[in-house]
Design a protein around this motif. Structure first.
Motif: not given
Lengths: 520, 687, 123, 221
Positions: D80-81, D61, D65, D58, D76-77, D84, D70, D72-73
């Protein structure tokens, strides 16, 4: 005139519905109800017979190829199904035969209904008989493929119950086999109908016959012919698909056997003539040699099977023997149809009617013997030298000899003309069919007639002749009873009349067959 | 000359039969008149029609019986000299037989059905002779076959009557199947079933393969006229009552085959091969049956084999192309053979036994039945063919026809077909066989006479004499072993045969009615020459060479047989004398039979018809029954197997699908995803 | 950048996820593989968002969506796995075959023996 | 970031597989790393390692991004991924007493079929994708992925969906709580037995009498 056809269908339906009424409507106690119900059955079937005779009288014999008394109204417009009734030279004799046989069965069963433990009431019997008659008449009157299939199926249910509830021996198993086998066959037939109907755009038989297969490509014709042929071959038992018939007949009650052999087998061959020949001619032409081969083998196979059953010590059941003889006789009908010539098809249609009359009479006689002796097993019946029926019950013996002689195709009786014309048709088949193959089928059929004569006369020897001093199974048996005489003499008389004056039937069917085969 | 009269001839007996069937049980006293009157009237009508027709004219009339989609079938009448001659013969013989049967089966319970069947038979024979359409002829042909089946099986209480009737019908039916195919070939080639149409097609050469047609027709003829391959049913058919044998198995039914070949001779003349086959068939039949007749103990079986032989003569005449001689012999043979059977019937009725050896021990028999004795003598002389009886002239006609055929182009076809069409080989075969058979016929005829009516001296020498009285009581035993055809019911009340209790009148005068033509027919026919004119016009006068040769051989046969009989009785007398002196063991009583001396080693096989029956049993019957067993197995195991398998197959399919429910989510998911991938691939590839 | 790279990578990643879901015995590992598949989808979304230069940035919005839903889903998934673990005592999937046709298997073996002998059509 | 984009747009003509830009090379390398990590995480026998390799995948990944602008994504990845979700997975492993060491039966019997299906899916998808997007290029220069741009578009037109999303999260939260409650109410019966003996609920059982022993142990499982 077309009101007659509708009345022919509605009358028995109303009769059947009437029997559903509560028992009290028929009479105070059980016996009165039974008697009145059976009398209702005889009355309704008698009325239907009168109607068919009126129809036959009013029928314009000069134009027997034209559909007469036609009713044609849309019924399910969504899929193009039309309520189309009509009768022509081919279906008229069959309609009259159906009405006659059902009436005779009704009269016979007014006095001789199979009773015993667990046998339902006579009201149910009459209801089923009338429903059966509706199905049979509809099959011969209807001119729409899906309606034909509908009528084809209506017949199965009452016959199933007749065998399963009023039969004897392994009745439920053979009833199951009968209905499953025939249903499978007619399911395949339905696929064929749908294939034809959807490709040709209409389910109407007359339109399809007029088109004479133009709208259909060769492969669809062959496929449709195969599917429809298979379904119909199960019904008119063509050789490999016949194994439901002997069991059904062995366990069916007398009346059931008569109608099963007399009319139900004809629905298959009538279907072949009415649907297969005109609608998918190319397909039928490609399948004709194979149908001819199955027919020829059927003739020899049927008669050899009967010969095996008729011999001393083979514990053969007489009804089973007559069932196998039906396989043999229907082999001639199929051979006539497979030849695709006017002679052959005329012979096939004549043999249809003749077989209906003669085998109906034979099953009545064998049923009567079974009632008198309690068993139809040939060995117990005949003992060492024979049952000497000529001595014990001369009239029944004479009738049995007459029926056996008619069945083996003695010229001068109805059985001869059908077989001879079918063989003459096979002798010189339609153009495009391989002549040597059909000549060998004819020779096989000729051998079949010899074997048929052999086993029938062996049966006559073992049942009618015999040493009177030999101790019999049943001491003294009653000779011909009045109600038996009433229900059997029409069949014997008609066999003789049709034998001496074949133009009675051939005059009707010849123009219709030429129109059917000629097309257009 | 309208066609009402000839149409009535077959119709009357048929109506008589229907009436008899209807009233048989209820009003037995009408049975006799209903039996005799119709056939008598139709015989008279036949005679009137014949006279009206006169000589040399033919009459044709037809109405359509039914359309068939192909060639139509029509109710047609074809009258010519032949039909006149044969219908008169049938009429006369049938009337005599009906009258004779009223006495012979006086107290038979089933007389009504018997008489009805005989009338139906007569109607069928008339139909065959008069019919101008081949299919309607076939109808008459097979109705005759079924009537013969029922009549042979008249005494269905006895075992051999049951089996003989079945055998008779099946063998004739075996012949009728190729016969039907022959008719198909004719109908297809000629485009019609009318006989005139067929003969016209034969004349124009439109018949594609005449040899095949002829051979197929010969199958049916061999079956019906008991010729060589299919003759085995006739001797056994003697289990039927004697009048039936007289009518059916001597005069009419067996002659129908010969009549048909005569009617269709132009077709046969088209193929030499068929004529040779017919000649060979006739020759083998003549000689074989004559030998068998010499060795039979039952008087009726002797006459049956004699009939087979005489039919061989007629077939031989046809083989050499001369149908006039064949029909001439047919008519004369019809008369004297019916006479022989009826007189034999009287003999059997008196002696209560069929067996010749038993009769040879009854010296009182001669005076007991004087009429029968004389008529039997006349019949036998006609059979042997000694002048001046009709047998001589008709047999000579056959001889001369054969002799003419031996030189090419000389055959007596009397304009029916090309004389060259008859191969010389056929001529020689028929001539030699005919001459040899003349000798043998004389031999067995004399043997029959000597055994049936032994002189006083001979019997004393021969040994035990069956006293008259004992014959009455002993007849039951005789009845049992020889299957004698006397009706069982009438057995116990036979009156003790005293000298003056001769046979009832009804059995005696038909004999003399039939004796008349036997004696006179030959002379009457040829002297004023009306018989040839009636037929094809060929002269039927015997040619000197064959006449002398034939008669010589006949006389030789008689002398040989008489000599053999003398030596045999002398030897038996010496043995009797020796046995009286107690020296040798008692001789068997039937040593008196000259046949055994004449045939020597052939006696055994000849008695059993040269084992032909056993051969057919092994060749045809056993394989058919084997095939039947095979079919029964096939049906129970193979065809049934498919049906059961389809049931089992459906259940197997269900079981297989069930196993897919493993319960593991991942397998389901894998299957799902695999499906998705497949669909994706198909969609990608498909579009 | 060539669009094929992220697309191919996403496809391969997705397939690895599929393998994981189908092959893994432990339920938690299956959930992890599901996460992998979801991430493959996210990669695709972002790649196509970049390729289409979408004004709404729908791709990225959807990626955020998937991420949140994935989080919720993994939460619930694990809760369920825990529950299964507590009641069945094992998290392994191929032992959880209560819905299978086990009853049928036992009866099949019984049926086969009967069929062989009777061979009669079921009446 | 826009320099790269500009460079990208400057040379549009000479594009092709054979001349990859820097970003593509990095993308491929990181992609390979991600793929390797994923395969190992799916293939390894040790369950915890699988979770850790998932983290690596992850993370890679997230870098991808970033490469795709990308930004922001990506974060966020990571947040969160990696933060959490994977942690949750680890908790899940621990709670279901997953074996620490190498566990032989990590793969179920279905793995060969699974492999087959996976390979088939991979083959199909790759051929499909390559065939469809052979000639399409991403213009990275646009720099559309930055937090400001994404944030602006989110709050301009994606507000309602996100509100719905929050409701979904709430539902998931409650669901998870309900599901994983340890069924206190489920075991009242044995406790009723204790009440009759008069001892207060939950009092620490000083003397371990057999009667008391069974209910308490029952409560723990």
């Amino acid at each position: 005139m077309n009101a007659v056809l509708i009345a022919l269908l509605v009358l028995p339906l109303l009769g059947a519905a009437l029997t559903l009424a509560p028992a009290t409507v028929f009479g105070p106690d059980h016996a009165a109800q039974e008697k009145r119900a059976l009398r209702l059955g005889a009355l309704v079937t008698g009325l239907v017979l009168v109607l068919t005779v009126a129809l036959a009288a009013g029928f314009d014999r000069a134009h027997s190829s034209r559909m007469q008394a036609v009713t044609d109204t849309a019924w399910i417009p969504a899929i193009g199904v039309r309520f189309h009734l009509g009768v022509d030279g081919i279906s008229l004799p069959l309609v009259v035969l159906t009405a006659l046989l059902t009436f005779l069965c009704a009269v016979y069963s007014t006095r001789r209904l199979p009773d015993g433990p667990g046998v339902p009431s006579a009201r149910a019997f009459v209801g089923l008989l009338l429903l059966l008659e509706v199905g049979m008449l509809a099959t011969f009157l209807v001119l729409d493929l899906l309606l034909f299939f509908l009528a084809f199926e209506i017949v199965l249910i009452p016959m199933y119950f007749l065998i399963a509830r009023w039969g004897s021996g392994a009745k439920v198993a053979s009833a199951n086999r009968f209905i499953l086998y025939t249903l499978l066959g007619s399911a395949v037939m339905l696929l064929g109908f749908l294939l034809v109907g959807l490709n040709a755009g209409t389910f109407d038989m007359t339109a399809l016959a007029a088109a004479h297969g133009h709208g259909l490509s060769h492969t669809t014709q062959v496929l449709a012919a195969l599917a429809i042929g298979l379904g119909l071959a199960v019904k008119a038992p063509a050789w490999p698909l016949h194994s439901w018939l002997p069991d059904a007949h062995t366990s069916a009650p007398t009346v059931g056997s008569v109608l099963l052999a007399g009319v139900l087998l004809k629905m298959g061959t009538y279907g072949l003539v009415r649907v297969l020949l005109p609608v998918v001619p190319d397909g039928t032409a490609t399948l004709a040699p194979y149908l001819g081969a199955l027919a020829a083998v059927g003739v020899v196979y049927g008669s050899l099977a009967c010969l095996a059953l008729a011999r001393q010590g083979s514990k053969g059941d007489l009804k089973r023997l007559i069932a196998y003889s039906s396989v043999g006789h229907m082999g001639f009908v199929l051979l006539g149809i497979a030849s695709l010539t006017p002679v052959g098809v005329n012979g096939a249609l004549f043999a249809n009617i003749a077989h209906g009359l003669i085998t109906g009479l034979l099953f009545f006689l064998v049923g009567a013997l079974k009632d008198r002796y309690g068993t139809a097993d040939l060995d117990t019946l005949s003992g060492a030298t024979g049952a000497a029926l000529y001595g014990r019950a001369p009239r029944i013996g004479a009738l049995l000899a007459f029926a056996a002689v008619a069945s083996l195709g003695l010229p001068g009786l109805a059985g001869f003309w059908g077989e001879v014309l079918a063989m003459f048709g096979a002798f010189d088949p339609a153009a495009g069919l391989s002549r040597p193959a059909f000549v060998t089928y004819m020779v096989l059929a000729g051998l079949g007639t010899l074997l048929t004569a052999a086993y029938l006369l062996i049966v006559v020897r073992r049942v009618c002749m015999g040493d009177p001093k030999q101790t019999a199974v049943v001491a003294d048996i009653a000779d011909l009873r009045p109600y038996e005489a009433v229900s059997w003499t029409p069949l014997a008389a008609l066999t003789l009349v049709a034998g001496l004056w074949p133009a009675l039937l051939l005059g009707l069917s010849d123009p219709a067959v030429k129109h059917l085969l000629g097309g257009g | 000359m309208n066609t009402a009269l000839p149409a009535l001839v077959p119709a009357l007996p048929a109506l008589g039969a229907a009436a008899l069937f209807a009233t048989g049980r209820r009003a037995p006293r009408f049975a006799r008149p209903l039996a005799i009157l119709p056939v008598l009237i139709s015989a008279v009508l036949a005679l009137v029609t014949a006279l009206q027709l006169g000589t040399g004219r033919t009459l044709d009339a037809a109405t359509r019986l039914t359309p068939t989609g192909g060639p139509d079938i029509s109710l047609a009448i074809h009258l010519d000299g032949y039909t006149s001659l044969i219908t008169v013969l049938v009429g006369v013989v049938a009337t005599c037989v009906q009258v004779y049967s009223t006495a012979y089966l006086r107290d038979d319970p089933r007389y009504a059905s018997y008489a009805a069947l005989v009338s139906l038979f007569t109607a069928a024979m008339f139909l065959v002779v008069y019919s101008g359409d081949l299919i309607v002829l076939l109808v008459g042909w097979e109705v005759m076959g079924i009537c013969s089946y029922f009549l042979i099986g008249h005494h269905w209480e006895t075992a051999d009557a049951r089996s003989a009737s079945l055998k008779a019908f099946l063998v004739t039916k075996l012949g009728d199947v190729p016969f039907l195919f022959g008719l198909f070939l004719l109908g297809a080639d000629a485009g019609t079933f009318r006989i005139n149409g067929v003969l016209a097609a034969a004349a124009d050469g439109r018949l594609a393969h005449p040899t095949l047609i002829a051979l197929l027709l010969l199958g049916g003829v061999a079956g019906k006229s008991a010729q060589f391959p299919l003759h085995t049913w006739l001797p056994d058919a003697m289990a039927g009552p004697t009048p039936v044998s007289a009518l059916i198995h001597a005069a009419t039914m067996v002659a129908a085959g010969i009549y048909l070949v005569a009617r269709l001779l132009p077709v046969f003349l088209l193929s030499g091969a068929a004529l040779v086959v017919l000649a060979v068939m006739a020759a083998v039949t003549m000689i074989g049956s004559a030998l068998c007749a010499l060795a039979q103990d039952d008087i009726k079986r002797v006459l049956a084999y004699s009939t087979v032989g005489q039919l061989g003569y007629m077939a031989g005449a046809l083989a050499v192309g001369d149908r006039e001689a064949a029909v001439f012999h047919l008519v004369s043979h019809g008369a004297f053979k019916a006479l022989l059977f009826l007189s034999a019937g009287v003999l059997i009725h008196a002696a209560h036994t069929n067996s010749l050896s038993a009769m040879s021990r009854m010296p009182w028999l001669a005076e007991r039945v004087p009429d029968a004795r004389w008529t039997l003598g006349i019949g036998l002389v006609a059979l042997v063919g000694l002048p001046p009886f009709s047998g001589f002239f008709s047999k000579e006609a056959v001889f001369s026809a054969a002799e003419h055929a031996t030189t090419r182009g000389e055959a007596l076809t009397n304009g029916v077909g090309p004389a060259a069409g008859v191969p010389v080989a056929a001529g020689w075969i028929v001539l030699v066989a005919a001459l040899l058979t003349a000798l043998l016929t004389a031999a067995y005829a004399t043997r029959l006479w000597l055994l049936a009516f032994p002189g006083r001296g001979a019997v004393a020498a021969a040994g035990t004499v069956v006293p008259r009285g004992e014959a009455a009581e002993g007849h039951a035993a005789a009845l049992a072993d020889t299957g004698e055809d006397l009706p069982v019911a009438a057995s116990s009340t036979a009156t003790a045969p005293s000298v003056h209790a001769t046979e009832p009148a009804a059995m005696r005068w038909p004999l003399w009615v039939l004796a008349l033509p036997t004696m006179v027919f030959g002379i009457a026919g040829l002297r004023p020459n009306w018989l040839p004119a009636l037929l094809d016009g060929g002269s039927l006068r015997p040619s000197p060479a064959t006449a002398v040769l034939g008669t010589g051989l006949a006389l030789a046969g008689v002398l040989i047989s008489y000599a053999a009989w003398r030596t045999v009785t002398a030897r038996a007398a010496r043995a009797r004398a020796a046995e009286a002196a107690g020296a040798a063991a008692p001789q068997s009583t039937d040593a008196v039979d000259p046949g055994r001396a004449l045939l020597g080693p052939l006696y055994g096989p000849a008695q059993h018809g040269f084992g032909v029956d056993r051969l057919y049993e092994r060749l045809f019957v056993l394989p058919t029954l084997g095939a039947a067993r095979l079919v029964r197995f096939l049906d129970r195991e193979v065809v049934e197997g498919y049906v059961q398998a389809s049931g089992g197959g459906a259940r197997l399919l269900g079981w297989a699908v069930r196993r897919a429910q493993t319960g593991n989510a991942q397998t389901y998911l894998s299957a799902l995803l695999a499906g998705v991938v497949l669909i994706a691939v198909f969609v990608a590839v498909g579009t | 950048m060539h669009l094929a790279y992220p697309a191919v990578l996403a496809a391969l990643l997705f397939s690895v996820g599929v393998y994981g879901v189908l092959a893994r015995r432990n339920a938690v590992l299956v959930l992890m593989s599901v996460e992998l598949m979801l991430n493959a989808v996210n990669l695709n979304l972002v790649a196509f968002d970049a390729w289409l230069r979408d004004a709404l940035h729908a791709g990225q919005a959807l990626t955020l969506f998937t991420i949140t839903i994935a989080a919720a889903e993994i939460g619930l998934g694990l809760a369920i796995v825990l529950l299964v673990f507590r009641t069945r005592g094992t998290p392994d999937i191929d032992r959880l075959t209560a819905l299978g046709d086990r009853v049928a298997e036992r009866q099949n073996s019984a049926d086969d023996s009967v069929d062989a002998s009777k061979g009669q059509a079921v009446s | 970031m826009n320099i790269l984009a500009a460079a990208g747009s400057l040379a549009p003509a000479t594009r092709g597989f054979l001349s990859p830009t820097g970003a593509e090379i990095v993308f491929v390398l990181v992609g390979l790393a991600v793929l390797g990590a994923a395969v190992i995480s799916v293939g390894t026998r040790q369950l915890v390692h699988a979770a850790l390799w998932l983290v690596v995948a992850l993370g890679g990944l997230a870098i991808e991004f970033l490469l795709l602008t990308a930004e922001f994504v990506a974060w966020v990845q990571v947040l969160i991924y990696l933060g959490s979700v994977v942690v949750l997975v680890l908790f899940g492993l621990m709670l279901t007493k997953a074996p620490i060491g190498r566990s032989p039966d990590a793969d179920s019997g279905n793995r060969w079929v699974a492999l087959l299906v996976a390979l088939a899916a991979a083959g199909t998808l790759v051929t499909l994708v390559v065939d469809a997007f052979r000639t399409s290029w991403i213009d990275l220069g646009a720099g559309g992925g930055s937090a400001s741009v994404t944030g602006a578009s989110l709050f301009r037109n994606w507000v309602l969906p996100f509100e719905a999303l929050s409701v979904l999260l709430l539902a998931a939260l409650i669901g998870a709580i309900v599901l994983s409650r340890s069924r206190q109410a489920a075991a009242p019966k044995p406790r009723a037995g204790r009440l009759r003996t008069g001892k207060p609920v939950g009092a620490a059982p000083a003397a371990k009498s057999p009667a008391a022993q069974s209910p308490s142990s029952e409560r723990e499982s």
